[in-house]
Enzyme design. Structure first.
Site, PDB file in Angstrom:
ATOM      1  N   ASP A  16       0.902  -1.096  -0.108  1.00 24.54           N
ATOM      2  CA  ASP A  16      -0.091  -0.033  -0.117  1.00 24.54           C
ATOM      3  C   ASP A  16       0.890   1.261  -0.050  1.00 24.54           C
ATOM      4  O   ASP A  16       0.717   2.089  -0.776  1.00 24.54           O
ATOM      5  CB  ASP A  16      -1.056   0.039   1.470  1.00 24.54           C
ATOM      6  CG  ASP A  16      -1.981  -1.085   1.012  1.00 24.54           C
ATOM      7  OD1 ASP A  16      -1.762  -2.018   0.332  1.00 24.54           O
ATOM      8  OD2 ASP A  16      -3.176  -0.944   2.025  1.00 24.54           O
ATOM      9  N   ARG A  96      -1.434   5.801  17.240  1.00 20.24           N
ATOM     10  CA  ARG A  96      -1.810   6.680  16.275  1.00 20.24           C
ATOM     11  C   ARG A  96      -1.110   8.110  16.602  1.00 20.24           C
ATOM     12  O   ARG A  96      -0.543   8.961  15.802  1.00 20.24           O
ATOM     13  CB  ARG A  96      -3.150   6.788  15.719  1.00 20.24           C
ATOM     14  CG  ARG A  96      -3.617   5.627  14.881  1.00 20.24           C
ATOM     15  CD  ARG A  96      -2.382   4.592  14.542  1.00 20.24           C
ATOM     16  NE  ARG A  96      -2.681   3.536  13.494  1.00 20.24           N
ATOM     17  CZ  ARG A  96      -1.938   2.548  13.178  1.00 20.24           C
ATOM     18  NH1 ARG A  96      -0.755   2.434  13.765  1.00 20.24           N
ATOM     19  NH2 ARG A  96      -2.250   1.515  12.402  1.00 20.24           N
ATOM     20  N   ASP A 125      -8.436   5.065  11.544  1.00 20.06           N
ATOM     21  CA  ASP A 125      -7.076   5.338  11.644  1.00 20.06           C
ATOM     22  C   ASP A 125      -6.998   6.775  10.806  1.00 20.06           C
ATOM     23  O   ASP A 125      -6.339   7.722  11.102  1.00 20.06           O
ATOM     24  CB  ASP A 125      -6.214   4.730  10.807  1.00 20.06           C
ATOM     25  CG  ASP A 125      -5.712   3.489  12.031  1.00 20.06           C
ATOM     26  OD1 ASP A 125      -5.856   3.775  13.364  1.00 20.06           O
ATOM     27  OD2 ASP A 125      -5.190   2.547  11.543  1.00 20.06           O
ATOM     28  N   SER A 178      -5.984  -8.136   7.660  1.00 20.62           N
ATOM     29  CA  SER A 178      -5.317  -7.068   7.831  1.00 20.62           C
ATOM     30  C   SER A 178      -4.679  -6.924   8.995  1.00 20.62           C
ATOM     31  O   SER A 178      -5.670  -7.068  10.320  1.00 20.62           O
ATOM     32  CB  SER A 178      -6.229  -5.851   7.706  1.00 20.62           C
ATOM     33  OG  SER A 178      -5.705  -4.625   7.780  1.00 20.62           O
TER      34      SER A 178
END
Length: 403
Positions: A16, A96, A125, A178
């Site tokens: 990605d 994050r 996110d 994932s």
């Protein structure tokens, strides 16, 4: 697009973000700086540097943030005994704000106009990253390629990579899930987990054995706390990151810390995820046990009332908000006397408190004893206490015709 001269990309080196790197160069005609955070995900990060270099990146940041992550983010969160919706220990959520902070710092250092991330438009996110940037440096532009481009699947990403000569590892077997990992947890989404009725395959779990396969003998450990933070295990001092890594190791060996959750995402949908948080599960149990000795009743109960709001703030991306800072100040004020030792027993997926002691304990055996208390507590006082607390109940009963 021409106004963007330089962008800092949160970069893992995977498919990605490798496609995003090239896409930024192609569509924004800008210089890209890559930033990879080592949060203890257990992966070799050197290939990310090499891969970025092959794609023409001149400034590559790979930062070891493990100690800062646990000391300044995980530990403050655990002072609040934080659980989202009663189950989730927020392993992804709490990472994050640190990544956003470092993105902003690097952007300032290199004179970038923007930062970019690889979060999709369906997840939490994107919110967490972008709220962090807005709180720390609102003049920076945030680029979220998944909300702009027409690449919508792994197949289209691979095709783009082939067209542009982006090196992609096709040799290893790709996980159907994932996953996100750091020192606090590893998460799994997608694949068969998209059916809430489907049981996770045993082969999915990476950090822990199945409880039924855990050792038949329990293991006892002792955790020492100072002002609410873990400082030693079995009498041996540990740094924050080293302590959490060690708890992950021994917790996983005993099948501790697995969770299978359907949670409410901030963007509006329900999502099913599985999590392994062995060290965090142990830490939460021990911290609550020590607080049971050292916190005043109303102080402890108010903390528990505030915790769900605090958890939602972290889950939804508001770590840098004034209300989270306000709650943190209140929580930290309660931790001044959360000092002492907790003994735990780990056995087949369970964490059991076996003992706790503190120099700041509020537990008074002279008062609590069932034996002769030598006058430390006058049991006759309870009669008036009960009458006064029951007065409103008696008045209500008379009004309602009950006597």
């Amino acid at each position: 697009m021409s106004t963007i001269r330089k962008v800092v990309l949160a970069y893992s080196g995977g498919l990605d973000t490798s496609v995003i790197l090239k896409w930024l160069q192609e569509h924004y005609h800008c210089e890209v700086v890559t930033f990879t955070a080592d949060l203890g995900q257990g992966e070799e990060l050197a290939p990310a540097r090499a891969k970025a270099g092959l794609m023409g990146v001149k400034e590559v940041y790979i930062d070891d943030l493990r100690e800062e992550f646990v000391r300044d983010f995980v530990f403050p969160m655990f002072r609040a005994n934080t659980l989202y919706e009663g189950e989730y220990l927020l392993g992804t959520s709490i990472a994050r704000p640190l990544i956003a902070k470092r993105l902003v710092e690097i952007a300032t250092e290199v004179g970038a106009d923007a930062v970019a991330h690889g979060a999709t438009g369906k997840g939490n996110d994107q919110v967490r990253f972008e709220l962090g940037v807005l709180a720390l440096q609102p003049s920076l532009r945030v680029i979220a390629p998944w909300r702009e481009w027409d690449l919508s699947s792994r197949e289209t990403l691979l095709a783009y990579a082939d067209r542009h000569g982006i090196p992609v590892d096709r040799q290893g077997k790709k996980s159907p899930y994932s996953m996100d990992a750091n020192l606090l947890h590893i998460s799994y989404e997608g694949g068969v987990l998209e059916d809430p009725w489907a049981e996770p395959e045993e082969s999915m779990w990476r950090w822990s054995v199945a409880p039924e396969q855990a050792p038949d003998a329990p293991q006892s450990i002792e955790l020492d706390f100072e002002r609410g933070d873990l400082v030693a295990i079995d009498g041996q001092p540990y740094s924050p990151a080293a302590a959490l890594a060690y708890l992950n190791q021994i917790g996983g060996a005993h099948g501790v810390g697995r969770a299978d959750i359907v949670e409410n995402r901030y963007v509006g949908m329900k999502s099913r995820g599985c999590y392994e948080t062995p060290g965090g599960t142990i830490l939460l149990k021990a911290h609550r046990a020590l607080e049971s000795l050292t916190l005043d009743r109303e102080e402890a109960h108010l903390k528990d009332e505030l915790m769900p709001r605090y958890a939602s703030l972290i889950y939804n991306g508001y770590w840098w908000s004034p209300e989270r800072r306000m709650l943190q100040a209140a929580i930290d004020a309660t931790q001044e006397r959360v000092n002492g030792r907790v003994r735990l027993r780990l056995y087949k997926g369970n964490v059991t408190v076996a003992g706790r002691q503190s120099p700041d304990s509020l537990f008074d055996a002279r008062i609590a004893t069932f034996e002769d208390d030598a006058g430390a507590y006058n049991q006759a006082d309870a009669a008036g206490f009960i009458r006064l607390n029951g007065l409103r109940l008696a008045i209500g009963a008379r009004r309602n015709g009950s006597g």
